[in-house]
Design an enzyme around this catalytic site. Structure first.
Site, PDB file in Angstrom:
ATOM      1  N   PHE A 147       0.858  -1.184   0.000  1.00  0.00           N
ATOM      2  CA  PHE A 147       0.000   0.000   0.000  1.00  0.00           C
ATOM      3  C   PHE A 147       0.891   1.228   0.000  1.00  0.00           C
ATOM      4  CE2 PHE A 147      -2.352   3.580   1.466  1.00  0.00           C
ATOM      5  CZ  PHE A 147      -3.550   3.447   0.800  1.00  0.00           C
ATOM      6  N   ASP A 232       9.629   3.035   1.718  1.00  0.00           N
ATOM      7  CA  ASP A 232       8.445   3.832   2.031  1.00  0.00           C
ATOM      8  C   ASP A 232       8.229   3.740   3.541  1.00  0.00           C
ATOM      9  OD1 ASP A 232       5.983   4.882   2.566  1.00  0.00           O
ATOM     10  OD2 ASP A 232       4.960   3.998   0.848  1.00  0.00           O
ATOM     11  N   LYS A 261       2.988  11.588   6.661  1.00  0.00           N
ATOM     12  CA  LYS A 261       2.192  11.434   7.886  1.00  0.00           C
ATOM     13  C   LYS A 261       2.752  12.231   9.067  1.00  0.00           C
ATOM     14  CE  LYS A 261       0.231   6.963   6.541  1.00  0.00           C
ATOM     15  NZ  LYS A 261      -1.127   7.243   6.172  1.00  0.00           N
TER      16      LYS A 261
END
Ligand code: PLP
Length: 409
Positions: A147, A232, A261
């Site tokens: 994801f 990531d 984030k």
């Protein structure tokens, strides 16, 4: 979708939101109006322990005084210049972030998906300009269950049909191999492979933590084939797993970090690609950009975040408290929990599928004052803000135990 008996202020707020919002989320029926530390309060005045922390964007807690002060101070000065001009906040931010990551360059963006897209572009440009891959031939290796966001290119290499169906045609140039299988990765590499794009822990897939020797093997293979290792760390990085980066936990240094984030402290969207000039330096003026990327408000908050992480205090806290969470959750194995995977203050909990779907468990947890999120049917993820107290974690584990008992009754 509301439950019978949903309190009136909650019901009204949800109705209003649903009437005019695209239907791309299925939130729990709770309407948050305040947050402080690891706790939020809803419009009815009920308090909940936030065990999602906006998918780790709120690692430092709601309303962190230092982050709010940094934002307020910058709000009074200047918020947006675009990169057509310089601003006085970007330099200090990128300097501090590069130092934190032990790299020499930062590309500032806004959302996680933008950081991923940027990483892909940089890898392709590096492949053509530095590695010497023939034009239009570059491929990037990704992993089953990945994801990395929601843009058309990113969903092109997702295996999740829900995320892909009806959104084609898809961007070519990606190969997906099983996560955790170093041999499969090596077999997929050819002379046109420019990068391996990997989550050091697969978050959305259910907090899947690969064996400790896997990422070192990925590093060895990518180095040997002159392929970039792009980590990531948008969800795994910046304190969550008890280290600045999950890569640190397994002794690996990637070529590029993708961050997002928590980099914006839960205040503003801030993301970045961080690497050395031999890779990131391929970008030339005019080739890439973003109106908001590197804006002074984002940079001021990002600098405050990086300064907090530079102390190591949050990483240590996530490590120590994560151990307590792990022990508590492992105590539920066999009592409705099948498996628990943890890394620092991050947990994936597989609930016995005979008991109830993860969504139902999350709804029951909500009724007991704990907010969490299910994934893939029967898995629940916990990622409380790192400022959470030990007793709060005990509370969360106790409530999960009580929910499982209720479901068994
Ligand atoms: C590992 C990873 N990469 C990328 C993203 C996308 O970030 P954003 O939602 O900010 O675009 C996410 C979001 O959950 C993520 O977990």
């Amino acid at each position: 979708m509301l439950h019978a008996g949903t309190a009136p202020l909650t019901a009204d707020a949800i109705k209003l939101e649903e009437e005019h919002t695209a239907n791309n989320y299925h939130p729990l029926p709770v309407v948050v109006s305040h947050g402080e530390g690891a706790w939020v309060t809803d419009v009815e005045g009920r308090r909940y322990l936030d065990c999602l922390a906006a998918y780790s964007a709120v690692n430092f807690g709601h309303g962190h005084a230092g982050l709010i002060a940094a934002a307020k101070d910058q709000l009074d000065r200047v918020t947006l210049t675009s990169r057509a001009f310089h601003n006085d906040q970007l330099g200090p931010f990128v300097t501090a972030l590069a130092e934190l990551a032990n790299k020499d360059m930062v590309l500032p963006m806004n959302t996680g998906a933008e950081a991923v897209e940027s990483g892909i572009k940089i890898a392709r440009a590096w492949g053509y300009r530095v590695k010497g891959v023939a034009a239009e031939k570059a491929n990037i290796i990704v992993f089953d269950g990945n994801f990395h966001g929601r843009t058309t290119t990113i969903i092109s290499f997702s295996n999740d049909e829900e995320a892909r169906a009806d959104f084609g045609p898809y961007t070519p140039g990606f190969r997906s191999v099983p996560y955790g299988d170093a041999e499969a990765l090596e077999a997929a590499i050819d002379e046109n492979t420019v990068a391996v794009l990997i989550e050091p822990i697969q978050g959305e897939a259910g907090v899947l933590v690969p064996p400790a020797d896997y990422l070192p093997a990925v590093r060895e293979i990518t180095s040997r084939h002159n392929v970039l290792f792009i980590a990531d760390e948008i969800q795994s990085g910046l304190g969550r797993t008890g280290a600045t980066f999950q890569c640190d936990n397994v002794g690996v240094v990637p070529d590029l970090y993708l961050l997002g984030k928590a980099l914006g402290g839960g205040v503003v969207p801030v993301s970045a690609v961080v690497g050395n000039s031999d890779v990131l330096g391929v970008l030339r003026p005019g080739e890439h950009g973003s109106t908001f990327g590197g804006n002074p408000l984002a940079a001021a908050v990002g600098l405050a975040v990086v300064s907090m992480l530079a102390t190591g205090e949050y990483q240590k806290r996530a490590r120590v408290l994560g151990e307590r969470l792990r022990v508590g959750l492992e105590g539920l194995i066999g009592k409705g929990v099948v498996t628990v995977r943890t890394a620092g203050l991050w947990a994936g909990i597989d609930i016995d599928t005979d008991l109830a779907p993860g969504r139902v468990v999350c709804e029951r947890l909500m009724e007991r004052g704990v907010l969490a999120k299910d994934t893939h049917g029967s898995t629940i993820r916990l990622a409380p803000p790192i400022v959470v107290e030990a007793e709060d974690l005990d509370f969360a584990v106790d409530q999960l135990a009580a929910v499982l008992d209720e479901l068994k009754a």
